[in-house]
Write an enzyme that holds these catalytic residues in place. Structure first.
Site, short mmCIF file in Angstrom:
data_model
loop_
_atom_site.label_atom_id
_atom_site.label_comp_id
_atom_site.label_asym_id
_atom_site.label_seq_id
_atom_site.Cartn_x
_atom_site.Cartn_y
_atom_site.Cartn_z
N CYS A 251 -23.20 2.97 11.33
CA CYS A 251 -24.00 1.41 11.01
C CYS A 251 -23.89 1.34 12.24
CB CYS A 251 -22.36 0.76 11.07
SG CYS A 251 -20.65 1.54 11.64
N HIS B 132 -17.01 -0.60 12.77
CA HIS B 132 -17.96 -0.53 11.85
C HIS B 132 -18.59 -1.47 12.24
CE1 HIS B 132 -20.92 -1.02 8.46
NE2 HIS B 132 -20.69 -2.19 8.24
N ASP C 116 -24.91 -6.95 6.03
CA ASP C 116 -24.85 -5.73 6.68
C ASP C 116 -25.80 -4.66 6.16
OD1 ASP C 116 -23.19 -3.37 6.83
OD2 ASP C 116 -21.98 -3.76 6.33
#
Lengths: 648, 314
Positions: A405, A449, A465
């Site tokens: 991430c 994250h 995202d």
């Protein structure tokens, strides 16, 4: 040394002491330097062998080891002070203590040192499991002391007695736990402890989140007033990162006004139990509407505590799942949201420029293009990405194309900014695990994250995202599962899941009731009983009073039942049966023998019960009067069971 | 049964019921007393039968001796009986030119000492010494009595004129003291209808032999006494020592006597272990004559009261 005059301890107590030392070593294992445990284990084994053959440990070797240990610790940590070096030193010296254990007095000292070393293991973790393990490790130590006493019984008896002693100590320990005044600050500042921050931090350097992703410890637990929202919507923002220096992302220090929010739809109420982080960042579900008491908002609506969270924190928040954040972009924010490090990553800039050319001012199209690229152009999700060079973003986007991430969020925000779209990195937690037993959401450090927010005209700051574009299952399953590239692994399914749920419920209770029992809560609890922890007389009175009552009751019980010491299963079982028969109207005469009594009662019963009672009676006579005591323990328990089952 | 008990003993054990039945056929309606008498023999103790004349004391003694296949002698104690009358005497034999010992009636397997309290203390103590030691010293020489040597003595407790009551120290030599009492109506009716008991006795066979008795005694000593039974017996002994009605409590030797009798009683019941019930069954017979009451209460009722007072811990 006056060792000759002192009696030598027997092998049994030395063995028990060695076991206790080995257990202390085992409990410290996770945080000892790698080079230390194997030689210590060897040393313990060698010393035990030597002792069992009556040999002394070579004194010169001992001195050499005593010198080598601190040198090794300094070589590892650079210092002798602090939590980690201290633990290494304590465990090492404890093992060395065995080498000079020659007398009974030495065993006493060894037990004391081992107990201290065991206790110090609690500086590294205070979970329920750890506490139980420490108690279990005390067991052989206690037995070592008992074995030193003259007339100590067989080892099995010894261990049983000491298990009882440990159990008896529990109420006293509980009492002391509740009553001994707690300090708002730790008694001694174990140095490493205060600095050990956990969880998302306000600086995202390469690998920062990667470390968290392998950490299975709970970060926080969320109890929702209603249903737990679906996984794909569970983004908990902790910090917004504006500033990129080509290497790390930081929040930046420019003062910004709070972004206004236009909430739509029903708000969501929930309560978060945050584990100790020693930071001020408080995660909250996108998008919090009001800061709870004692906290404040950053400009980008992340929650900040007034001071670092040192003992866990519980706070209630209201969030809106549908919102428009900052419909009009502040000029300072626009500037920050387009900031890029000078001269870094030319290839990424060139790519962004091409998009800009092709899509013009259509920001949404550029976002789409970036996500399509992540999805289609051979990007890989992995927790062990290859190392990146100095042009981080370029290397990632065009060479390695592998990461997790933080890489995707960082590269994505870089591309957006280069294409002229205000963007920022948001770090926090995503997903979490819904505990089906207790109905709360457990978020672990491994759920850490990083994602992006881009500012779109008419939509405000919009969450994007990019990791989801690479691996949608990162969002639907979690980081570890996504990294393994398969579906749900075995530990996310079936009974194991239920067991994990239950264990987590227990851990949460432990954390709330024991670890989280701080000075404030102690005062609250004691005030209800009229005890003021600030005044020592008051505490001493309460402690002495309750302990006195407990001990008086114990003493009275001990004096009342002298036969309780002998383990007479059969006698007690007969007494129970006798009481039950007495309730049914069959009383044993003063001088009536047990078997005669049972025979008499059997004669007064209907055939079925009579036969049962006669069999019991015959068997009782055989066990009581014909057998040797050692052979009959099992049979006695068996008889006790059958006597319980007997219904007159 | 544990294998510690030898096979000949088991054969002897198998003969016991018939022996008991035969004695019961001779002494009617006294099964408990007969059983106690057998227990006394199996425990290797001497028996004192105390009752008024004519209730079958001597019959019981004869029946026991005959049924057990023992050689027996009967001595009627009188005030002019001398120790040499029962022990024997050395007589000078001219043809050998030396004294030769002529053993008295004492040298037998079973001695019936009738009306022992009519003998003088001198005779009594000579007999009791033989009972205690199982040997006699005559003219500086120690002579052993037969291995099964047992005394069954009788005395009349009521007709005390011209008697020398046995002192407590000598009563202690008897393992048991039994009273027979009047037979119940049915037994007495049968007795009146039947033929002469003594005549009957001569026709009946011996059911045991001296060797059987020795084997059974050994077997009785091997009967298991558990901690629970010893605890109970000790509690009984202790209770006699601080009892309001008792002047002197039971001695440890009395305790051993009760235990030996209880073992024999258990063996008679075919068990290899003693139960509190066995202790209770023999307690009065073994302990009553050893108790010294403070007031005029009977020794038997004291023993019964003790049994009722001392609780049996399970």
């Amino acid at each position: 040394m006056s060792a000759a005059a002192q009696p030598r301890p027997d092998l049994r107590s030395f063995t028990l002491l060695s076991l206790g030392v080995a257990a202390a070593l085992a409990l410290h294992l996770p945080h000892l330097p790698l080079w230390l445990p194997p030689p210590l284990l060897l040393l313990i084994a060698w010393r035990w062998l030597g002792f069992s053959r009556g040999r002394r440990f070579p004194a010169l070797l001992r001195y050499a080891l005593i010198l080598a240990l601190p040198l090794g610790v300094i070589a590892t940590y650079g210092t002798l002070f602090g939590r980690l070096p201290g633990a290494a030193l304590a465990v090492g010296l404890l093992a060395l203590k065995l080498t000079e254990t020659e007398t009974r007095r030495d065993v006493h000292i060894g037990v004391a040192v081992a107990a201290f070393t065991l206790m110090s293991a609690l500086l590294f973790g205070q979970s329920l499991l750890m506490t139980l393990l420490v108690c279990a490790a005390l067991w052989p130590l206690l037995a070592a002391l008992t074995a030193l006493q003259p007339g100590a019984g067989a080892t099995r008896m010894l261990l049983r007695e000491d298990a009882l002693r440990l159990a008896l100590a529990v109420p006293v320990a509980l009492l002391a736990f509740v009553l001994i005044p707690r300090l708002a600050t730790p008694l001694w500042g174990a140095p490493g402890l205060a600095q050990a921050r956990t969880g998302i931090s306000a600086r995202m350097s390469p690998g920062a989140i990667g470390q968290l992703l392998i950490d299975d410890n709970p970060a926080f637990r969320v109890g929702f007033d209603g249903a737990i929202p679906p996984r794909a919507q569970r983004y908990f923002r902790a910090v917004v990162l504006w500033h990129f220096d080509g290497h790390a992302w930081t929040p930046g220090d420019a003062p910004l006004p709070l972004e206004p929010i236009a909430a739509q739809g029903a708000p969501l109420h929930y309560t978060i139990n945050l584990e100790t982080t020693r930071q001020t960042l408080l995660p909250a579900l996108d998008m919090p509407l009001q800061p709870p008491a004692g906290t404040r908002f950053s400009a980008a609506r992340t929650l900040l505590a007034a001071q670092p969270v040192d003992h866990g924190l519980r706070y209630s928040v209201t969030s809106s799942m549908r919102y428009v954040l900052a419909p009009r972009l502040d000029a300072a924010e626009r500037r920050l949201g387009l900031q890029l490090p000078m001269n870094a990553d030319p290839r990424a800039r060139a790519l962004a420029a091409r998009w800009r050319q092709r899509y013009g001012a259509d920001a949404a199209a550029i976002v789409d293009a970036a996500l399509r690229m992540f999805h289609d152009d051979g990007f890989r999700y992995t927790l062990l990405p290859p190392p990146l060079g100095r042009q981080q973003v370029d290397d990632f986007l065009f060479d390695t194309r592998a990461g997790f991430c933080e890489h995707y969020a960082s590269a994505f925000v870089f591309l957006m900014r280069a294409a002229g779209i205000p963007a920022r990195v948001v770090a926090g937690y995503q997903g979490g695990y819904a505990n089906r037993v207790a109905g709360y959401l457990l978020v672990r450090q491994s759920d850490a994250h990083a994602w992006a927010e881009v500012w779109l005209q008419g939509h405000g700051w919009t969450r994007v995202d990019p990791t989801a574009a690479v691996r949608p299952d990162r969002i639907s399953l979690g980081a570890t599962a996504a990294a393994q590239g398969s579906g749900a692994p075995w530990y996310l399914s079936g009974w194991w899941l239920g067991l994990r749920d239950r264990i987590d419920v227990i851990n949460r209770l432990w954390d709330q009731a024991v670890v989280g029992f701080n000075a404030l809560r102690q005062r609250g609890l004691l005030a209800r009983f009229g005890v003021d922890p600030e005044r020592w007389q008051s505490v001493a009175l309460a402690l002495g009073g309750v302990l006195g009552v407990v001990m008086a009751v114990g003493l009275a019980l001990a004096l009342r039942e002298p036969a309780a010491a002998t383990d007479d299963v059969l006698g007690r079982a007969f007494a129970r049966l006798e009481r039950r028969l007495a309730r049914a109207g069959h009383r044993r005469g003063a001088g009536e023998a047990p078997v005669a009594f049972l025979t008499r009662v059997a004669a007064a019963l209907p055939a079925d019960g009579a036969g049962q009672l006669r069999r019991l009676s015959t068997e009782f006579a055989r066990l009581r009067y014909a057998c040797t005591p050692s052979a009959s323990a099992l049979a006695a328990r068996n008889w006790a069971r059958r006597a319980r089952e007997f219904r007159p | 049964m544990p294998d510690a008990i030898a096979t000949p003993g088991n054969a002897s054990l198998a003969r016991l019921p018939k022996a008991l039945a035969q004695v019961n056929a001779l002494v009617l309606g006294k099964t408990h007393a007969v059983r106690l008498a057998f227990a006394c023999l199996l425990a290797g103790g001497h028996l004192l039968l105390e009752d008024i004349p004519g209730v079958g004391k001597t019959t019981l003694a004869h029946a026991l001796a005959h049924t057990c296949g023992l050689a027996y002698q009967r001595v009627q104690f009188t005030s002019d009986l001398t120790p040499t009358d029962i022990i024997g005497v050395g007589i000078y034999e001219r043809e050998h030119g030396q004294f030769r010992f002529h053993p008295g009636p004492l040298f037998t397997e079973l001695l019936l000492a009738d009306e022992i309290n009519r003998g003088t203390p001198k005779v009594q103590s000579a007999l009791l010494e033989a009972m205690a030691e199982s040997q006699v010293s005559v003219e500086g020489e120690t002579r052993a009595l037969p291995a099964v040597f047992t005394v069954i003595a009788t005395q009349n407790p009521l007709d005390l004129a011209g008697t020398h009551p046995l002192p407590d120290s000598q009563l202690d030599r008897f393992l048991m003291r039994l009273s027979l009492g009047y037979p119940d109506a049915a037994a007495e009716r049968a007795l009146l209808a039947g033929e002469d008991r003594r005549a009957l006795l001569r026709e009946l066979p011996a059911r045991l032999a001296a060797s059987d008795l020795l084997a059974l005694r050994q077997q009785a000593r091997a009967v298991n006494t558990s901690a629970a039974v010893l605890d109970y017996l000790q509690a009984l002994l202790a209770a006699t020592r601080d009892h309001a009605e008792i002047r002197v409590g039971l001695s440890p030797r009395a305790g051993l006597a009760v235990l030996a009798a209880a073992r024999a009683w258990a063996l008679l019941a075919g068990r290899d272990h003693v139960m509190p019930e066995d202790v209770q069954a023999v307690f009065a017979a073994v302990a009553a004559h050893r108790l010294q009451p403070l007031r005029n209460s009977s020794r038997e009722s004291l023993a019964a009261a003790l049994l009722a007072e001392v609780s049996v811990r399970a």
